[in-house]
Structures are given as C-alpha cells and as structure tokens.
Scaffold this active site. Structure first.
Site, short mmCIF file in Angstrom:
data_model
loop_
_atom_site.label_atom_id
_atom_site.label_comp_id
_atom_site.label_asym_id
_atom_site.label_seq_id
_atom_site.Cartn_x
_atom_site.Cartn_y
_atom_site.Cartn_z
N LYS A 193 -52.69 -32.86 -50.84
CA LYS A 193 -52.68 -33.70 -49.74
C LYS A 193 -51.40 -34.81 -50.12
CE LYS A 193 -54.72 -35.34 -46.11
NZ LYS A 193 -54.83 -34.62 -44.82
N ASP A 225 -56.41 -29.97 -45.72
CA ASP A 225 -57.43 -30.04 -44.45
C ASP A 225 -56.75 -28.57 -43.66
OD1 ASP A 225 -54.77 -31.17 -44.35
OD2 ASP A 225 -55.30 -32.79 -42.69
#
Ligand code: NAD
Length: 359
Positions: A193, A225
């Site tokens: 991330k 994600d």
C-alpha cells in the site's frame, strides 16, 4: 539416504485423525526407500493444557527445536475459550513461530479440475488456478510498537497499532519469494500500500532492490485493494504473491475460499534454514471431530510441501501430489468435496486411497 527427524504435534479436534493419515503416507515413502524416518510425538494446544497446564510444554518446544521439521495437525478447544489469549490452545502456534523464527508463511492455492465446481467462482475463472502466497509472518502491525488502548488529552480512548518493517525483514522474505518464483512460472507480484503508507514504500523499494539479484523473475507491484479485487476477478493471472503480515492474513483467507474446500489447503511456515512447521490451513473443526469425516488431504499435501521445501525431496513430493490427483480423478471424496458421482469415503479410507495411488 536422508534421515528425516520429525516432530509430530497432532493437537486437538480432528488434528489426531488427519495427522494419522499423513503419517501413513510418510511411513509408506520410508518403506519404499525414499528416506529413513524418525518420528517424535508431542502434546500441543488443548490436549497439552489438559495434561500439562500449558498449550506449549517445554518438552514439546524442545522436540520442535531438536527436529528437522514439524508436522502439525490443528489446535483449538472450546473448553478453553474462557482463558486469556496467551493460555489458550492457539498460543502454541504463536509460541512455535516465535521460538523457531518462522518468518515466512507459504500458502499454495491449487484448484484441482475435479473440484472446480466446488468454488464460489465460475469454473472458467478458477479451473487450473495454481498460485502461492508468500506472507511475512513475524513483523508488521501485529508486532509493531507502540500499541495499546490509551486515553488522549480529551480523556477519550484511542487504539494504537504501528506498522513497522525493517529493511532486513523485507529482504529475507523477498528472497524466499524470489527463490520460489524461480522454481515456478517466474512471475512475482509484490502487494503493498505504497501509495499511502511509508512502511510500504520502503517495502516496495526494498523488494525492487532485491529483484536485481533475480533477473530471471519478472516483478510487478500491486496495491492491496486492487489485489483483493483481482483475486476475485481473475485469480489465474497470479503465480507468486509476496506480501506483508496483515495483507497476507486477509488475502490468504480470500484465496482459500476460491479453491472449494478448506480441507484441501496445506501451508508451511519456515525460517531462513528452511526448517518449518507444516500444517493444514484449517482449524481443529470440533463440529466433526471423532467422526471419521475430516478431509486429510490438506495435511497430506503439507507433508509434500515439507519434503520439497525442507528436504529437497522433489521426487517424493511429486509422488504424493500425483497420488492425490489420482484419487480425486477416481472420484474418491470425503463429504466436504463430495459431488454427484463421487465415492464418499471417511478420513482413514481417504488416507488408504492415497497410499494405494502411490504405488
Ligand atoms: P475450522 O477450520 O476448524 O472449521 C471451519 C469449518 O470447516 C467447520 O465447519 C469444519 O467442520 C470445516 N473443516 C475444517 N477442516 C476440515 C477438514 N479437514 N475436512 C472437512 N471439513 C473441515 O475453523 P473454526 O471452526 O473457526 O475453528 C475451530 C477451532 O480451530 C477454534 O478453536 C480455532 O481457534 C481453531 N483454529 C486453529 C487453527 C490452527 O490450528 N492452525 C487455525 C484456525 C482455527
């Protein structure tokens, strides 16, 4: 001939039933001359609490340290749910990971063609899936300091956990992932991330640096994600996924449901010398314990991971994996993977079927 010194901790619930079948497979290979085998048994989890008042007795830990590898069933017993976390059966696994420095968790997810309709995804999305998640296991937000629930200046409670990774922690897990990719399709996706978290920017930069030593492996990066979405949309695009502890925890559970039954999935947690703890990903399944219906294949496939990773016994590992394929192809199935036309068998009969298919 190699001598395999194994510690066997079968644990609770279905643990003893499924490890019995895995041991049958090991003994069969030993009798076929693949290796010499020495098995030492130890108590863990609820069964250890009952006899020794602790989930990880000193003698069990000593057995683990003295062995070349550990075959682990499962732990977990509702009788001890009232105890503090450190005294519960599950604390045995955390203790072993810490004491043996098992920083790399490897979870393959393979969809056998016969089971492609058991997945929640469509057959064409899932048939032929063969990926592995390499998850860092001893760092990240689960262990970072400061942590806790404190009061702020307004007297309001605030929960704090800290994501921490050092370069050396990232380098050692990245090397494991690249080595694995090298033996497979040579495609590695590192999941992070980095767009939001500095720790993850360091992760990305460090993995990129490590990749210079593996020019034969193609490296790409993906935000977590997006990775979660891609795993549901087109999981077959992945070969090896490298990720940190918390993202790996979540993604590996997502991957486990893609494959149909939790009873089919092996795992390994290893250290730098490739010594490790090999176990099915499922728990002690108290709801089916003692009824000879548990699927032993995840544990049997954990043995094949052990032979391949710790002992470099690829021929023996292939023999087990091919036997499992043969059994599934012959429509032999425990209830969790039963479909129309299957020959339904129990835990011990499934073990016997694998033995027969190994000849
Ligand atoms: P679980 O994995 O034990 O069971 C979930 C469901 O899957 C149950 O319906 C069970 O019957 C089924 N299942 C599991 N393994 C199976 C197999 N081999 N064949 C057929 N069906 C199978 O998870 P849970 O019920 O959430 O947890 C039970 C206990 O196990 C808890 O105490 C939990 O803390 C513990 N646990 C231990 C481990 C471990 O030892 N590594 C992992 C997860 C959970």
């Amino acid at each position: 001939m190699k001598n395999l010194n194994l510690a066997v901790f079968s644990g609770d619930g279905i643990g003893p039933e499924i490890t019995t079948e895995a041991i049958k497979v090991l003994k069969k290979l030993a009798s076929m001359g693949h290796f010499d085998l020495c098995l030492e048994f130890g108590l863990v989890g609820g069964s250890a609490i009952k006899e020794k008042n602790t989930p990880l007795p000193t003698e069990t830990l000593k057995l683990a340290i003295d062995s070349d590898a550990i075959l682990f069933g499962a732990v977990g017993d509702n009788d001890f749910d009232h105890l503090p976390h450190k005294q519960r059966p599950e604390a045995a696994i955390l203790g072993l990971r810490k004491e043996l420095n098992l920083f790399a968790n490897l979870r393959p997810a393979v969809v056998f063609p016969e089971l492609a309709d058991s997945s929640s995804l469509k057959r064409d999305v899932i048939a032929g899936l063969d990926l592995i998640i390499v998850r860092e296991l001893t760092g990240d937000i689960y262990f970072g300091e400061p942590r806790g629930i404190k009061k702020n200046n307004l007297g309001e409670k605030v929960g704090i956990n800290t994501m921490v990774y050092s370069e050396s922690e990232i380098i050692r897990i990245a090397k494991i992932a690249f080595e694995i990719a090298r033996k497979r399709d040579k495609r590695l996706v590192s999941v992070d991330k980095a767009n939001v978290l500095e720790t993850m920017q360091l992760w990305r930069d460090t993995v990129t640096d490590v990749s210079k030593n593996y020019p034969d492996v193609s490296l790409s990066h993906m935000f977590v994600d997006n990775a979660a979405m891609q795993l549901a949309k087109n999981p077959k695009q992945f070969d090896v996924i490298l990720t940190g502890n918390i993202f790996g925890d979540i993604l590996s559970d997502e991957v486990s449901i893609l494959t149909g039954s939790i009873g089919m999935l092996p795992s390994a947690s290893i250290n730098e010398s490739k010594k490790g703890l090999f176990e099915p990903i499922h728990g002690s399944a108290p709801d089916i314990a003692g009824s000879n219906v548990a699927n032993p294949l995840a544990t049997i496939l954990s043995v094949s991971m052990m032979l391949r990773i710790t002992f470099d016994l690829d021929v023996s590992a292939d023999l087990i994996e091919n036997a499992v394929k043969k059994v599934l192809n012959n429509n032999i199935a425990t209830p969790d993977i039963c479909r129309s036309g299957s020959i339904k068998v129990g835990t011990s009969e499934m073990g016997d079927a694998v033995l027969k298919a190994m000849i």
